[in-house]
Scaffold this motif. Sequence first.
Motif, mmCIF file in Angstrom:
data_model
loop_
_atom_site.group_PDB
_atom_site.id
_atom_site.type_symbol
_atom_site.label_atom_id
_atom_site.label_comp_id
_atom_site.label_asym_id
_atom_site.label_seq_id
_atom_site.Cartn_x
_atom_site.Cartn_y
_atom_site.Cartn_z
ATOM 1 N N THR A 73 30.300 98.171 -48.615
ATOM 2 C CA THR A 73 31.242 99.003 -48.287
ATOM 3 C C THR A 73 31.606 98.935 -46.922
ATOM 4 O O THR A 73 32.857 99.129 -46.560
ATOM 5 N N GLY A 74 30.911 98.680 -45.820
ATOM 6 C CA GLY A 74 31.166 98.414 -44.524
ATOM 7 C C GLY A 74 32.222 97.352 -44.415
ATOM 8 O O GLY A 74 33.088 97.204 -43.815
ATOM 9 N N LEU A 75 31.829 96.199 -45.059
ATOM 10 C CA LEU A 75 32.590 94.863 -44.805
ATOM 11 C C LEU A 75 33.924 95.094 -45.393
ATOM 12 O O LEU A 75 34.950 94.729 -45.319
ATOM 13 N N THR A 76 33.868 96.020 -46.600
ATOM 14 C CA THR A 76 35.304 96.084 -47.446
ATOM 15 C C THR A 76 36.093 97.072 -46.213
ATOM 16 O O THR A 76 37.388 96.836 -46.322
ATOM 17 N N ARG A 77 35.402 98.151 -45.739
ATOM 18 C CA ARG A 77 36.204 98.874 -44.773
ATOM 19 C C ARG A 77 36.780 98.348 -43.778
ATOM 20 O O ARG A 77 38.167 98.224 -43.498
ATOM 21 N N ILE A 78 36.125 97.091 -43.033
ATOM 22 C CA ILE A 78 36.436 96.432 -42.038
ATOM 23 C C ILE A 78 37.778 95.677 -42.586
ATOM 24 O O ILE A 78 38.802 95.416 -41.838
#
Length: 187
Positions: free
Chosen positions: A116-121
Amino acid sequence: MAGVLAYRPDRSRSAFVFSMTDGSYHADKLIEFLAELRAYFAGEQVIVIWDGLMAHRSKAMTAWLATQRDWLHVERLPAYAPELNPIEQVWGNMKSTELANLCPDILDEVRIATETGLTRIGSNYDLCHSFLDHTGLSFNSATSYNPYDELTDGAAVTGRARDGPRAPCAHPETNLPTDQPIDSQAP
């Protein structure tokens, strides 16, 4: 976990591509990731700027890189200089947001939060460029050495592999369709 930030020298585009796998990254897994990266950039010339991770300097990696000179050039960052590596900002941002205060019951919760975090970034153009800006590096200095006739014909990529949570390979949606190479819009 392995990830790369890719930038057009004219700042018209950016992309973040990552992969998560069981176990730690070693030369063979990084070679597989770089092969996927080649497909992602659809034949563009790429300059990879990375740190001195042992897998980056291994005999297997050195031999493989020697066979990839038609599309790939590697530049190493100085030793002990994580502040010059924009990918370190990616890991820190994700850890301080999605993984901050996470108390998972199972490892899969860590994998989901990480993805989720890496996709957000990866979906935030300004954030990807802020990581490069934070290092103080610019493409103006990169154009002084260009193994390819014009840097605008390729993409500059920074990357680092990290041992991370166990998860299958995943590529986030970025601000670029995966079937469309980064194209230069330089004047």
